[in-house]
Design a protein around this motif. Sequence first.
Motif, PDB file in Angstrom:
ATOM      1  N   SER A  20      25.099   3.894   8.474  1.00 31.21           N
ATOM      2  CA  SER A  20      24.675   4.470   7.150  1.00 31.21           C
ATOM      3  C   SER A  20      22.811   4.488   7.370  1.00 31.21           C
ATOM      4  O   SER A  20      21.971   4.090   8.131  1.00 31.21           O
ATOM      5  CB  SER A  20      24.908   3.687   5.821  1.00 31.21           C
ATOM      6  OG  SER A  20      24.537   2.354   5.824  1.00 31.21           O
ATOM      7  N   LYS A  21      22.492   4.795   6.357  1.00 31.20           N
ATOM      8  CA  LYS A  21      20.775   5.063   6.603  1.00 31.20           C
ATOM      9  C   LYS A  21      20.003   3.804   6.323  1.00 31.20           C
ATOM     10  O   LYS A  21      20.673   2.603   6.133  1.00 31.20           O
ATOM     11  CB  LYS A  21      20.177   6.066   5.303  1.00 31.20           C
ATOM     12  CG  LYS A  21      20.260   7.316   5.641  1.00 31.20           C
ATOM     13  CD  LYS A  21      19.898   8.608   4.715  1.00 31.20           C
ATOM     14  CE  LYS A  21      20.866   9.870   4.487  1.00 31.20           C
ATOM     15  NZ  LYS A  21      19.722  10.991   3.619  1.00 31.20           N
ATOM     16  N   MET A  22      19.162   3.705   6.567  1.00 29.51           N
ATOM     17  CA  MET A  22      17.621   2.550   6.120  1.00 29.51           C
ATOM     18  C   MET A  22      17.665   1.905   4.837  1.00 29.51           C
ATOM     19  O   MET A  22      17.568   0.456   4.625  1.00 29.51           O
ATOM     20  CB  MET A  22      16.591   3.106   6.776  1.00 29.51           C
ATOM     21  CG  MET A  22      15.899   1.602   6.618  1.00 29.51           C
ATOM     22  SD  MET A  22      16.271   0.578   8.507  1.00 29.51           S
ATOM     23  CE  MET A  22      16.025  -0.763   7.768  1.00 29.51           C
ATOM     24  N   PHE A  23      17.746   2.890   3.825  1.00 27.54           N
ATOM     25  CA  PHE A  23      18.076   2.098   3.418  1.00 27.54           C
ATOM     26  C   PHE A  23      18.538   2.366   1.593  1.00 27.54           C
ATOM     27  O   PHE A  23      18.699   2.171   0.337  1.00 27.54           O
ATOM     28  CB  PHE A  23      16.140   2.090   1.811  1.00 27.54           C
ATOM     29  CG  PHE A  23      15.274   1.478   3.027  1.00 27.54           C
ATOM     30  CD1 PHE A  23      15.031  -0.086   2.918  1.00 27.54           C
ATOM     31  CD2 PHE A  23      14.478   2.405   3.853  1.00 27.54           C
ATOM     32  CE1 PHE A  23      14.616  -0.510   3.619  1.00 27.54           C
ATOM     33  CE2 PHE A  23      13.925   1.639   4.743  1.00 27.54           C
ATOM     34  CZ  PHE A  23      13.572   0.490   4.413  1.00 27.54           C
ATOM     35  N   CYS A  24      19.813   3.631   2.029  1.00 30.50           N
ATOM     36  CA  CYS A  24      20.815   3.526   1.226  1.00 30.50           C
ATOM     37  C   CYS A  24      21.997   4.165   1.445  1.00 30.50           C
ATOM     38  O   CYS A  24      22.119   4.068   3.273  1.00 30.50           O
ATOM     39  CB  CYS A  24      20.607   5.528   0.749  1.00 30.50           C
ATOM     40  SG  CYS A  24      20.436   6.926   1.597  1.00 30.50           S
ATOM     41  N   GLY A  25      23.209   4.303   1.098  1.00 34.58           N
ATOM     42  CA  GLY A  25      24.838   4.159   2.031  1.00 34.58           C
ATOM     43  C   GLY A  25      24.704   5.594   2.361  1.00 34.58           C
ATOM     44  O   GLY A  25      26.602   5.797   2.660  1.00 34.58           O
ATOM     45  N   CYS A  26      24.022   6.375   2.708  1.00 34.55           N
ATOM     46  CA  CYS A  26      24.255   7.716   2.984  1.00 34.55           C
ATOM     47  C   CYS A  26      24.611   8.044   4.387  1.00 34.55           C
ATOM     48  O   CYS A  26      24.282   6.974   5.348  1.00 34.55           O
ATOM     49  CB  CYS A  26      23.579   9.359   2.931  1.00 34.55           C
ATOM     50  SG  CYS A  26      23.075   9.416   1.281  1.00 34.55           S
ATOM     51  N   ASP A  27      25.641   9.024   4.526  1.00 39.01           N
ATOM     52  CA  ASP A  27      25.911   9.165   5.934  1.00 39.01           C
ATOM     53  C   ASP A  27      24.490   9.284   7.025  1.00 39.01           C
ATOM     54  O   ASP A  27      24.139   9.713   6.832  1.00 39.01           O
ATOM     55  CB  ASP A  27      27.125   9.792   6.702  1.00 39.01           C
ATOM     56  CG  ASP A  27      28.460   9.997   7.341  1.00 39.01           C
ATOM     57  OD1 ASP A  27      27.144   9.413   8.468  1.00 39.01           O
ATOM     58  OD2 ASP A  27      28.863  10.491   7.650  1.00 39.01           O
ATOM     59  N   ASN A  38      23.866  14.862   2.799  1.00 39.14           N
ATOM     60  CA  ASN A  38      23.974  13.620   3.341  1.00 39.14           C
ATOM     61  C   ASN A  38      23.076  12.875   2.298  1.00 39.14           C
ATOM     62  O   ASN A  38      22.207  12.380   2.891  1.00 39.14           O
ATOM     63  CB  ASN A  38      24.428  13.297   4.429  1.00 39.14           C
ATOM     64  CG  ASN A  38      25.565  13.483   5.583  1.00 39.14           C
ATOM     65  OD1 ASN A  38      26.246  12.955   4.211  1.00 39.14           O
ATOM     66  ND2 ASN A  38      25.522  13.827   6.473  1.00 39.14           N
ATOM     67  N   ILE A  39      22.549  12.871   0.983  1.00 43.61           N
ATOM     68  CA  ILE A  39      21.341  12.692   0.219  1.00 43.61           C
ATOM     69  C   ILE A  39      22.409  11.769  -0.973  1.00 43.61           C
ATOM     70  O   ILE A  39      23.305  12.208  -1.683  1.00 43.61           O
ATOM     71  CB  ILE A  39      20.991  13.903  -0.402  1.00 43.61           C
ATOM     72  CG1 ILE A  39      21.423  15.345  -1.125  1.00 43.61           C
ATOM     73  CG2 ILE A  39      19.761  14.322   1.093  1.00 43.61           C
ATOM     74  CD1 ILE A  39      20.762  16.129  -1.665  1.00 43.61           C
ATOM     75  N   CYS A  40      21.453  10.728  -1.424  1.00 45.80           N
ATOM     76  CA  CYS A  40      21.857  10.374  -2.679  1.00 45.80           C
ATOM     77  C   CYS A  40      20.395  10.042  -4.018  1.00 45.80           C
ATOM     78  O   CYS A  40      19.490  10.303  -3.267  1.00 45.80           O
ATOM     79  CB  CYS A  40      22.501   9.103  -2.154  1.00 45.80           C
ATOM     80  SG  CYS A  40      21.459   8.234  -2.078  1.00 45.80           S
ATOM     81  N   PRO A  41      20.227  10.164  -4.880  1.00 44.53           N
ATOM     82  CA  PRO A  41      18.864   9.578  -5.788  1.00 44.53           C
ATOM     83  C   PRO A  41      17.928   8.564  -4.476  1.00 44.53           C
ATOM     84  O   PRO A  41      16.758   8.418  -5.004  1.00 44.53           O
ATOM     85  CB  PRO A  41      19.438   8.828  -7.005  1.00 44.53           C
ATOM     86  CG  PRO A  41      21.095   8.467  -7.236  1.00 44.53           C
ATOM     87  CD  PRO A  41      21.659   9.520  -5.502  1.00 44.53           C
ATOM     88  N   VAL A  42      18.217   7.155  -3.860  1.00 44.69           N
ATOM     89  CA  VAL A  42      17.668   6.561  -3.527  1.00 44.69           C
ATOM     90  C   VAL A  42      16.782   7.327  -2.226  1.00 44.69           C
ATOM     91  O   VAL A  42      15.804   7.631  -2.490  1.00 44.69           O
ATOM     92  CB  VAL A  42      18.236   5.513  -2.246  1.00 44.69           C
ATOM     93  CG1 VAL A  42      17.291   5.031  -1.885  1.00 44.69           C
ATOM     94  CG2 VAL A  42      19.677   4.535  -3.245  1.00 44.69           C
ATOM     95  N   CYS A  43      17.690   8.310  -1.620  1.00 41.73           N
ATOM     96  CA  CYS A  43      16.545   8.474  -0.018  1.00 41.73           C
ATOM     97  C   CYS A  43      15.808  10.153  -0.423  1.00 41.73           C
ATOM     98  O   CYS A  43      15.079  10.915   0.086  1.00 41.73           O
ATOM     99  CB  CYS A  43      17.715   9.249   0.853  1.00 41.73           C
ATOM    100  SG  CYS A  43      19.660  10.275   0.568  1.00 41.73           S
ATOM    101  N   ILE A  44      16.731  11.028  -1.751  1.00 41.17           N
ATOM    102  CA  ILE A  44      15.406  11.961  -2.030  1.00 41.17           C
ATOM    103  C   ILE A  44      14.572  11.042  -3.191  1.00 41.17           C
ATOM    104  O   ILE A  44      13.786  12.406  -3.976  1.00 41.17           O
ATOM    105  CB  ILE A  44      16.450  13.581  -2.802  1.00 41.17           C
ATOM    106  CG1 ILE A  44      17.443  12.733  -4.246  1.00 41.17           C
ATOM    107  CG2 ILE A  44      17.255  13.898  -1.443  1.00 41.17           C
ATOM    108  CD1 ILE A  44      17.669  14.481  -5.104  1.00 41.17           C
TER     109      ILE A  44
HETATM  110 ZN   LIG Z   1      20.722   8.299   0.489  1.00 42.33          ZN
END
Ligand SMILES: [Zn+2]
Lengths: 473, 96
Positions: A20-27, A38-44
Amino acid sequence: MSKYKPTIGIEIHAQLTTKSKMFCGCDNNSRKAQPNVNICPVCIALPGTLPVANKGAIEMAIKLAHGLNAKVATNTSFDRKNYFYPDSPKGYQITQMDQPIIQKGHVEILVADQFISIGIHHAHLEEDAGKLIHPEGTDYSLVDFNRAGTPLVEIVSEPDIKSTEQAKRYLQEVYNIVTSLGVCDGDMQHGNFKFDLNVSVSNSAELGTRTELKNLNSFRNAERALSYEINRQIEVLEGGGTIEQETRGWNDTKAVTFSQRSKEQANDYRYFPEPDIPPMVLSRELVSSVQSEIKILPINVRKELHLLKLSVSEQDILISQPKTAEIFMSAQARLKSPELVKQAVNWLVGDYQAILVKTKKPVLTGGNLAELITLIEDGTISSKIAKDIFAEVVAGLKPTDIVSSKGLKQLSDNSELELIIKKIILDNPKPAEAYRAGNERVLGFFVGQAMQATNGQANPTKVSSLMVKLLKE
Amino acid sequence: MAKLTVDEIQAVAKLARIQLQDNELASVSEEVSSILDFVMAINEVDTARVVPTSQVTGITNVWREDEVHKCKIAPKDLLSEAPDFQDGCIKVKKVL
Ligand SMILES: [Zn+2]
């Protein structure tokens, strides 16, 4: 010879192989993904979201510290580096400035048959930005945030590197370290291991003004860009000019470096501590339990191979294959003499490589390889038989089991061999006569016949000496 | 008394992506300088023996296991505020 000497420092960015990514659970793997999936509220960076650090990335950094002969910081924390660019959804990058996770260390490199040490200033964790695409001939750019938030480790060397050759070896050695530890997949084509080179030249004890060559992703281009830039700087200085501190790019097609951005336009990043992520305290227990998983380091393999007087390119074959290097290290620990260890190398860079191409899941162990070599050494099997059964050894079978189940033991019983050889001589009176008349070349024919008659189980040296003795009778 | 020059104001404005008109520069530099003065009152506190602080909760080691959790919100909803798209990417003014 130029009186100007170069000084080089290198920053390497290696993408970590976390799921997963550095600060969120995205692939973290978007190799085959459509843009912006592969995005979520944290990484965008939607308002009100909270980054949470990936423990897997922290553990990888702890492993890397061991590879870089560096201490893991007990107290480590994240900072914000502020800049506006469309690839950064937050308007800042979370990185480490004050308390990087990896402290001072060093990497040993082998140049001109000498091990020299290149200092590591520090290494830190950070997140990657999104990907920008610039379609040609248009007035827009396209942004894909799949990569935004991917964990990176940045490895910063001291300016200890004194030549293009040393720079290349350093890059390759760090590459070997991150790939053998499994913290980076080393896919340079996709930019998963890339570097910035800081270079200056000087003809005195004082350092010259440096330029930065940004975003190189091949060893060959690093070498070419450095040679070009060193020569360019020397020419400017010898022509009475001065070097401007600036960022330069490398144009692969034209094989030149070109000015990208001068220091005056350089950004003020206004670093400050990341308020959303509490600091980390890394206990000695955590560090030692993570580092105890490390089996071998490339430098240990290189030193073993160097002792055997193998060339750097031969060393590189083994070192560039962490699994093979592991087999070698476990085999060499079981073998009694340098000669036998060298045979292990021969197997691994020879027959084994040929089988690797065809086999998906080789299960050769160092123990089985050492056993095979020992069986040849003590005369139990011939080297021809060893070659014949090697594929089965690579498939995971124990050499002694194969030998006993197939009855491959070398014929060392003289009386039995003598009978076979006598029969061959009787069956071939003409060549025997020729031999006795002084044509020693027919000996090869007789030895071949004997090997065939024994299905390769006879010891060729023994056959040869017996053959000579019996032919003369 | 802090006094920011017009050049400094312009540099800060550029970093913050704020566009200032030429006729605003003098007044803004006055205003920002006086705000700085106000904040600088804190300089009177003796901090010689105070450790720099950026966290006050005392919490450490907040991390998560390395597991993939697919976001439940659809990407098109996540990016619904973006002004323009092409080929699944967000379209922005040319940078480079
Ligand atoms: Zn994310």
